[in-house]
Design an enzyme around this catalytic site. Structure first.
Site, PDB file in Angstrom:
ATOM      1  N   THR A  48       0.839  -1.205   0.000  1.00 38.09           N
ATOM      2  CA  THR A  48       0.000   0.000   0.000  1.00 38.09           C
ATOM      3  C   THR A  48       0.870   1.251   0.000  1.00 38.09           C
ATOM      4  OG1 THR A  48      -1.606  -1.225   1.329  1.00 38.09           O
ATOM      5  CG2 THR A  48      -1.888   1.152   1.205  1.00 38.09           C
ATOM      6  N   TYR A 111     -12.577  -4.353  -3.565  1.00 35.74           N
ATOM      7  CA  TYR A 111     -13.675  -3.912  -4.425  1.00 35.74           C
ATOM      8  C   TYR A 111     -14.672  -5.014  -4.757  1.00 35.74           C
ATOM      9  CZ  TYR A 111     -16.592  -1.546  -7.732  1.00 35.74           C
ATOM     10  OH  TYR A 111     -17.699  -1.029  -8.340  1.00 35.74           O
ATOM     11  N   TYR A 137      -2.603 -10.373   4.354  1.00 32.89           N
ATOM     12  CA  TYR A 137      -2.717  -8.964   4.748  1.00 32.89           C
ATOM     13  C   TYR A 137      -4.190  -8.652   4.977  1.00 32.89           C
ATOM     14  CZ  TYR A 137      -1.807  -3.857   4.236  1.00 32.89           C
ATOM     15  OH  TYR A 137      -1.702  -2.499   4.407  1.00 32.89           O
ATOM     16  N   ARG A 142      -9.199  -0.700   3.919  1.00 38.04           N
ATOM     17  CA  ARG A 142      -8.814  -0.465   2.526  1.00 38.04           C
ATOM     18  C   ARG A 142      -9.590  -1.353   1.563  1.00 38.04           C
ATOM     19  NH1 ARG A 142      -4.686   3.354   0.425  1.00 38.04           N
ATOM     20  NH2 ARG A 142      -3.450   3.916   2.225  1.00 38.04           N
ATOM     21  N   LYS A 165      -0.301 -10.062   8.368  1.00 36.42           N
ATOM     22  CA  LYS A 165      -0.170  -8.637   8.676  1.00 36.42           C
ATOM     23  C   LYS A 165      -1.559  -8.158   9.076  1.00 36.42           C
ATOM     24  CE  LYS A 165       0.905  -4.072   6.828  1.00 36.42           C
ATOM     25  NZ  LYS A 165       1.219  -3.235   5.653  1.00 36.42           N
ATOM     26  N   ILE A 206       5.006  -4.523  10.212  1.00 42.65           N
ATOM     27  CA  ILE A 206       5.270  -4.057   8.846  1.00 42.65           C
ATOM     28  C   ILE A 206       4.894  -2.587   8.875  1.00 42.65           C
ATOM     29  CG2 ILE A 206       4.638  -4.257   6.420  1.00 42.65           C
ATOM     30  CD1 ILE A 206       4.339  -7.281   6.885  1.00 42.65           C
TER      31      ILE A 206
END
Length: 294
Positions: A48, A111, A137, A142, A165, A206
């Site tokens: 990201t 999405y 992740y 997001r 993560k 991270i």
């Protein structure tokens, strides 16, 4: 089932320095060298913070190849190859493996999202296509979706899925993941939660903060792992206002701005990301001054 740990400590979610026509590789090389010289434990490229969403495949892969070559085996390079298209994710992951990446970071499909069954099948298909260790992740802010604990437990049975993560900001979820999936290494995906996640057995972070304060992010983790919990916490809290300022606007807008203020040449932001609001910029500058960065 014991799995191999990709890294412990603070891995930098590294920015990608862009100029008008592409990646500024001289600046990128300098940033990687700065990170390695200042105790960063791993390089996470094209995540990201690296603005991978704006990178065409050729550029994405060039950035991974460059990071692998520049790092030259000194610390692990973890390549972000996640996608909301399983076929595309597999292609990127195979290419990253061929490029010499040490591990992959795979974000949940965004999405179009997926059912939990679809999520399992997605990660399973990618895992079976490569021999590299995979860190999943989880960042619902997001992507609009979360890996359910039940799904995570199933994914943990896949040999090369080795880490998570965790960037939901939900400490209860993190605790449940630690309790029910002990074979998965946990990494904080939020710089303000390094100590809380490590208190649950996490292996480190991270980190966005590591772009500007790699030694300090490393030290938070190292102190905790060495049993100096009070020292680790003191450093975490000392940097809390700066960490908050680094997320006052969408990441990586503030951290790239901070790096440029420090003369580190993080380059341009790619639209739709844009320059910071003046008021927020002043808050960021103030937080940086308080810890002696500018």
């Amino acid at each position: 089932m014991s799995k191999k740990t990709v890294f412990t400590g603070a891995g930098v979610a590294i920015v990608t320095p862009f100029h008008d026509t592409g990646i500024d590789y001289q600046a990128f090389g300098n940033i990687i060298e700065y990170q390695i010289a200042h105790k960063t434990d791993a390089i996470i490229v094209c995540g990201t913070t690296g603005e991978s969403a704006t990178m065409p495949d050729s550029e994405h892969m060039d950035a991974i190849r460059f990071a692998v070559k520049q790092t030259a085996g000194r610390i692990p390079v973890i390549a972000g190859t996640g996608s909301n298209d399983t076929k595309h994710c597999i292609e990127l992951s195979k290419e990253a493996q061929n490029a010499g990446a040490d591990a992959l970071l795979l974000v949940t499909p965004y999405y179009n999202k997926a059912t939990q069954k679809g999520l399992y099948e997605h990660f399973k298909a990618v895992a079976q296509s490569v021999n590299l260790p995979i860190i999943l992740y989880n960042i619902p802010g997001r992507t609009g979706m979360q890996i359910d604990i039940k799904t995570l437990k199933k994914l943990a049975e896949i040999e090369n899925i080795v880490g998570l993560k965790e960037a939901s900001g939900n400490i209860s979820y993190t605790a449940q993941a630690a309790a029910e999936c002990p074979e998965i290494d946990l990494y904080s995906g939020n710089d303000d939660m390094i100590v809380p996640v490590m208190s649950l057995g996490g292996k480190g972070v991270i980190s966005v903060l590591s772009n500007i304060m790699p030694e300090e992010a490393h030290d938070i983790c190292e102190k905790y792992l060495n049993g100096d919990h009070a020292g680790s916490l003191a450093l975490q809290l000392k940097l809390f206002a700066l960490i908050k300022a680094l997320f006052i606007e969408v990441n990586p807008i503030p951290v790239k701005t901070a790096m440029n203020l420090m003369g580190m040449n993080a380059g341009l932001l790619r639209m739709p990301l844009c320059e910071m609001d003046e008021g927020n910029l002043e808050i960021l500058k103030s937080a940086m001054k308080d810890v002696g960065l500018i």
